[in-house]
Scaffold this active site. Sequence first.
Site, short mmCIF file in Angstrom:
data_model
loop_
_atom_site.label_atom_id
_atom_site.label_comp_id
_atom_site.label_asym_id
_atom_site.label_seq_id
_atom_site.Cartn_x
_atom_site.Cartn_y
_atom_site.Cartn_z
N GLY A 236 0.82 -1.20 0.00
CA GLY A 236 0.00 0.00 0.00
C GLY A 236 0.85 1.24 0.00
O GLY A 236 2.06 1.20 0.24
N PRO A 237 0.23 2.39 -0.27
CA PRO A 237 0.96 3.66 -0.25
C PRO A 237 1.52 3.96 1.13
O PRO A 237 1.09 3.38 2.13
CB PRO A 237 -0.11 4.69 -0.67
CG PRO A 237 -1.20 3.90 -1.30
CD PRO A 237 -1.18 2.56 -0.64
N PRO A 238 2.48 4.88 1.22
CA PRO A 238 3.03 5.23 2.54
C PRO A 238 1.96 5.80 3.45
O PRO A 238 1.11 6.59 3.04
CB PRO A 238 4.09 6.29 2.20
CG PRO A 238 4.44 6.05 0.77
CD PRO A 238 3.19 5.55 0.12
N GLY A 241 -0.83 2.24 7.06
CA GLY A 241 -0.96 1.40 8.25
C GLY A 241 -0.32 0.05 8.15
O GLY A 241 -0.70 -0.86 8.89
N HIS A 459 -6.78 36.38 -9.68
CA HIS A 459 -6.46 35.00 -10.08
C HIS A 459 -7.30 34.00 -9.27
O HIS A 459 -7.94 33.11 -9.84
CB HIS A 459 -4.96 34.74 -9.87
CG HIS A 459 -4.52 33.37 -10.28
ND1 HIS A 459 -3.87 33.14 -11.47
CD2 HIS A 459 -4.63 32.16 -9.68
CE1 HIS A 459 -3.61 31.84 -11.58
NE2 HIS A 459 -4.05 31.22 -10.48
N GLU A 460 -7.29 34.14 -7.96
CA GLU A 460 -8.05 33.23 -7.11
C GLU A 460 -9.56 33.42 -7.30
O GLU A 460 -10.33 32.45 -7.25
CB GLU A 460 -7.66 33.42 -5.64
CG GLU A 460 -6.21 33.14 -5.34
CD GLU A 460 -5.77 31.73 -5.72
OE1 GLU A 460 -6.63 30.81 -5.71
OE2 GLU A 460 -4.59 31.54 -6.05
#
Length: 641
Positions: A236-238, A241, A459-460
């Site tokens: 699994g990804p970091p 668990g 921009h935002e």
Amino acid sequence: MVEPEKNPQEEKPKRRVNLYWFYMFFLSFLLVTYFINSRYSTKEISWLEFDEPMLRMGDVAKVIVVNKEYAEIHIKKDRLNQERHKDVASDGPYSEVGPHYIIQLGSIESFEQKLSEAQQEFDLEDKIDLRYVTRKNWSDVFAWLLPFLFIVLFWIFIMRRMTLGPMGKGGNSLFNFGKSTAKLMGKDAKSKVTFDDVAGLQEAKVEVMEVVDFLKNPENYTKLGAKIPKGVLFVGPPGTGKTLMAKAVAGEAQVPFFSLSGSEFVEMFVGVGASRVRDLFKKAKEKAPSIVFIDEIDAVGRSRNKVNMFQANDERESTLNQLLAELDGFGENTGVIVLAATNRPDVLDKALLRPGRFDRHIYLELPNKQERKEIFEVHLRPIKRADGIDVELLASLTPGFSGADIANICNEAALIAARKKKDLVEKEDFIEARDRVVGGLERKSQIISPKEKRIIAFHEAGHAVVSWYLKNVDSLMKVSIIPRGKSLGAAWYLPEEYKLVTKSQFMDQMCAALGGRAAEEITFNEISTGALDDLEKVTKQAYGMVAYYGLDEEIGPLSFYDSTGQNEKLMVKPYGEHLAKLIDNEVQDLVLSMYKRAKELLSEHSKELEQLALLLLEKEVAEREDLERIMGKRNETPQSV
């Protein structure tokens, strides 16, 4: 009467005799003897000083010639109180015993002749007693021996340090480099983590709990002919668990648990890794039934294919071969279960992944909303929080977060509340912690010119207005122009979690991402470099739609995605020049069409764009209520997939 069993922890450890005290005492004795001998050394004189003041006055009691090298002069006791002998008379306890003076002899025959002539010339009543002795000079012996003693003692010290290791535990002994460095957890040293501390991994817990139950009650399975699984691989990804699950197994299983990292097998010495693997499984078999956990197994279990031929490490390969033999070879491996964890299963050797070695592969994905809620509840236990904190909202605000990320958010919220001298952690602290984890630390002290601040505000506001009127874009929560991390402003969304993404969703998301650059061009008739991240994201999405997902009409249902990763290693594109040019053209047309669409939408709602930008210039942050007041209620019904 049966005597009560003694607790081994209550027995006092036997005191070991420390040989360092003996070495120090012996060395001190040698040094004291040497300095005493040097301190009370006799006074060296010449023949003239010996001839007239001593022989003529009759002060000499005897002369002892030592090794035919020098002569020791002994003065009579009743003459030591004379003024001429005051230097040797007060020279410690050896003053009366002597010798008091010495004379270096060039030739023994010449000395005898001079002494005989002097006695005849002075007509001494008592003839001088002349003796010859052969004697060892202990001062010279000590001067020669001490350097070797220092070298020997230093070598003994170094060897004992290497044998015992740090703190005398023998962990990093020079003679134990072939031994396993695995940490053993048993009943006395039980892990405090249990399955109650593992949230959001229900399917994985079921499989692992079955392994633990097999070790506790093997007869329930063996009576039906079942065999114990030899290996369980967590993938699994970091932060999902994997190591936490292994700690929970250590806490739940009432069996010895060996844990170590894959990198601990690999050393600079050839053959050390294979030796440590053998020693690890030997210890595990002696304490069977037992569990072995190898974290980051990709450090030693990399594939042995031809692609990595020029990067091969003989030590790593021999270690992997030994590990494969221990997992499923001719030797018996009864009662030993191997747990391993990695976030890179694509680099592991196929022989390691086959049934019979790692029989079960448990994939730990990033948690969904319900699982994130359970993880929040676990990490919120020790935190003193205010009433009314909506855990459901916190789970919604953290899409794509792993368990480690959620633990970090809870800890950051507590730190923020403590920094503000609060007694309880409130909702605002969690929101601020989430923003900090995602965007970085606020940099309110950064100096921004009014012109740049106006560009950032429009921009935002452009992102916010475009996303507000597109139905397939996530719900907008707030807009900020406060610098945070590397960004000068941000629009915060409440993302929905989809397993599938349609073409219209892709296009709306690209259009919203281009809204900031479009707002700059419409308002100032000029563009800036502030849209770099937006352009990078949009370009990747466009290439994904065209080259990977087959969502482009011109290219058709073709996908050049390589799940094996072989094309990246070979650095060769899986299509020709004509198709590559066609893909580039389609990607460019798609991005330009979405940019044109964003400008049209902003031109239609230019009034809302200006109002929101002015509000950001005034308050720096626009919340959900401000957005609804300016642009009205948003239709929150996304397109179904």
